[in-house]
Design a protein around this motif. Structure first.
Motif, PDB file in Angstrom:
ATOM      1  N   GLN A   1      37.527  39.995  43.522  1.00  0.00           N
ATOM      2  CA  GLN A   1      37.015  40.066  42.156  1.00  0.00           C
ATOM      3  C   GLN A   1      35.694  40.829  42.180  1.00  0.00           C
ATOM      4  OE1 GLN A   1      38.542  38.708  39.280  1.00  0.00           O
ATOM      5  NE2 GLN A   1      40.293  38.440  40.664  1.00  0.00           N
TER       6      GLN A   1
ATOM      7  N   ASP B   1      38.819  48.302  33.710  1.00  0.00           N
ATOM      8  CA  ASP B   1      40.137  47.780  34.059  1.00  0.00           C
ATOM      9  C   ASP B   1      40.241  47.456  35.541  1.00  0.00           C
ATOM     10  OD1 ASP B   1      41.679  48.325  31.409  1.00  0.00           O
ATOM     11  OD2 ASP B   1      40.608  50.184  31.829  1.00  0.00           O
ATOM     12  N   GLY B   2      39.287  47.923  36.320  1.00  0.00           N
ATOM     13  CA  GLY B   2      39.289  47.665  37.749  1.00  0.00           C
ATOM     14  C   GLY B   2      38.070  48.287  38.393  1.00  0.00           C
TER      15      GLY B   2
ATOM     16  N   ARG C   1      34.721  43.140  32.309  1.00  0.00           N
ATOM     17  CA  ARG C   1      36.162  43.326  32.482  1.00  0.00           C
ATOM     18  C   ARG C   1      36.840  43.557  31.131  1.00  0.00           C
ATOM     19  NH1 ARG C   1      39.256  42.389  36.737  1.00  0.00           N
ATOM     20  NH2 ARG C   1      37.683  41.094  37.773  1.00  0.00           N
TER      21      ARG C   1
ATOM     22  N   VAL D   1      39.271  46.488  46.540  1.00  0.00           N
ATOM     23  CA  VAL D   1      39.638  46.845  45.180  1.00  0.00           C
ATOM     24  C   VAL D   1      39.824  45.622  44.307  1.00  0.00           C
ATOM     25  CG1 VAL D   1      40.756  48.988  45.923  1.00  0.00           C
ATOM     26  CG2 VAL D   1      42.118  46.908  45.673  1.00  0.00           C
ATOM     27  N   ASP D   2      39.596  45.841  43.020  1.00  0.00           N
ATOM     28  CA  ASP D   2      39.878  44.860  41.979  1.00  0.00           C
ATOM     29  C   ASP D   2      40.732  45.603  40.961  1.00  0.00           C
ATOM     30  OD1 ASP D   2      39.894  43.282  39.693  1.00  0.00           O
ATOM     31  OD2 ASP D   2      37.809  42.653  39.897  1.00  0.00           O
ATOM     32  N   THR D   3      42.003  45.252  40.863  1.00  0.00           N
ATOM     33  CA  THR D   3      42.923  45.948  39.963  1.00  0.00           C
ATOM     34  C   THR D   3      43.192  45.167  38.682  1.00  0.00           C
ATOM     35  OG1 THR D   3      44.864  44.973  41.022  1.00  0.00           O
ATOM     36  CG2 THR D   3      44.052  47.053  41.930  1.00  0.00           C
ATOM     37  N   GLY D   4      42.444  44.127  38.468  1.00  0.00           N
ATOM     38  CA  GLY D   4      42.664  43.339  37.268  1.00  0.00           C
ATOM     39  C   GLY D   4      43.984  42.606  37.271  1.00  0.00           C
TER      40      GLY D   4
ATOM     41  N   TYR E   1      37.660  52.813  35.424  1.00  0.00           N
ATOM     42  CA  TYR E   1      37.424  52.139  36.701  1.00  0.00           C
ATOM     43  C   TYR E   1      35.993  52.421  37.163  1.00  0.00           C
ATOM     44  CZ  TYR E   1      42.421  51.328  37.060  1.00  0.00           C
ATOM     45  OH  TYR E   1      43.704  50.900  36.821  1.00  0.00           O
TER      46      TYR E   1
ATOM     47  N   THR F   1      41.616  43.007  48.577  1.00  0.00           N
ATOM     48  CA  THR F   1      41.420  42.801  47.145  1.00  0.00           C
ATOM     49  C   THR F   1      40.410  41.683  46.922  1.00  0.00           C
ATOM     50  OG1 THR F   1      43.283  41.257  47.031  1.00  0.00           O
ATOM     51  CG2 THR F   1      43.752  43.577  46.590  1.00  0.00           C
TER      52      THR F   1
END
Length: 314
Positions: free
Chosen positions: A26, A136-137, A33, A242-245, A45, A24
């Motif tokens: 940013q 959102d990601g 975002r 990944v960036d899942t917020g 996404y 993970t």
């Protein structure tokens, strides 16, 4: 009810293990975002396909594919909107990466941002600048790990609609549906030269590959195959950043468990090829504005109904 509960327990166990293996980071610029919390749709996404290869990491990375994935409120379908790699756009300045900003092909933004998480941030800022869509990601997928994932699920079936010879390997892809391993499938979906619609065919083939992978991944069946499951989880973890917020990866995977291959819809971004100062670029068509509005306002079902010529058959 007992069987259903057992299945959900097994799936939750799978997603917990998946969440612990994936990298993970940013990946979104602050202006790109969104402000939603949790995994209630609609969601947007940014998916970036990197050509980084584990065998030659010093060769650097480029954004070989860029997709906006829109998931409506029900979280049971997804729209795959491909961004033309040669789209001429304004790329904002990124002082931290030493880039002063300018007009260029969109796939250059990832490289100008020094690739990786930094490159994803500049690319996300670029996409938001011309679409108004906030995300959102995001995720970065690299080719070598993606190839291993395809091999671990036993390959995928791809239907070749136009004969084409690979400019990378020289392999001739003949028409018809055929089983492909990871290397062959990735080779095929990277081709754009000598195809009737060039990069637009390439975009559609990449969307078809995502659908083919989803068709082969049986989460419930994998729970009963611990060795294969662990191999797949490690391969996925090696392929994705990944960036899942802020949402736990396992919660996101669990929330999207209702996605099925038949619910994926491929979309072309309305654009056309145009020569500018001796170089060929993709330029947005007027219909692109309404597409961007549909992505922002959760209106993709209506937009695709009104604009069938921009919808891909997967």
């Amino acid at each position: 009810m007992v069987v259903a509960a057992a299945g959900l327990t097994g799936l939750r166990s799978l997603t917990d293990r998946y969440g612990g293996s994936v990298t993970t980071d940013q990946l979104l610029a602050p202006d790109a975002r969104g402000d939603r919390n949790g995994v209630t749709g609609p969601l947007n996404y940014l998916l970036i396909g990197s050509d980084l290869r584990a065998s030659n990491p010093d060769a650097g990375q480029r954004a070989d594919s860029i997709l906006i994935v829109h998931v409506p409120a029900g979280l049971d379908r997804a729209y795959l909107v491909s961004v033309p790699r040669d789209l001429l756009v304004q790329i904002p300045a990124d002082p931290a990466a030493g880039y002063s900003g300018g007009t260029d092909r969109i796939n250059a933004a990832f490289q100008f941002g020094n690739a990786g998480a930094s490159g994803a941030k500049l690319l996300s800022a670029t996409v938001t600048l011309f679409t108004g869509v906030r995300f959102d990601g995001a995720a970065i997928l690299d080719f070598s790990g993606f190839r291993r994932v395809i091999d671990l699920i036993g390959g995928v079936e791809m239907c070749v609609d136009s004969e084409v010879r690979s400019i990378h390997t020289g392999h001739l892809f003949t028409t018809g549906c055929q089983q492909m391993d990871g290397a062959r499938a990735l080779d095929y979906v990277r081709q754009r030269y000598d195809l009737p619609n060039g990069d637009y065919d390439r975009q559609r083939h990449q969307q078809q590959l995502l659908k083919a992978i989803l068709q082969k991944v049986d989460l419930g069946g994998l729970v009963t195959q611990p060795v294969k499951l662990d191999q797949l989880i490690r391969a996925v973890g090696a392929s994705f950043t990944v960036d899942t917020g802020g949402v736990p990866v396992e919660d996101l995977a669990f929330a999207l468990r209702g996605l099925r291959p038949e619910t994926l819809l491929g979309v072309q971004m309305p654009a056309h090829a145009q020569d500018v100062a001796g170089s060929s670029y993709s330029m947005l068509d007027p219909a692109a504005d309404s597409l961007f509005g549909a992505l922002r306002q959760a209106g993709m079902r209506d937009w695709t109904t009104r604009n069938p010529n921009w919808v891909n058959r997967l």
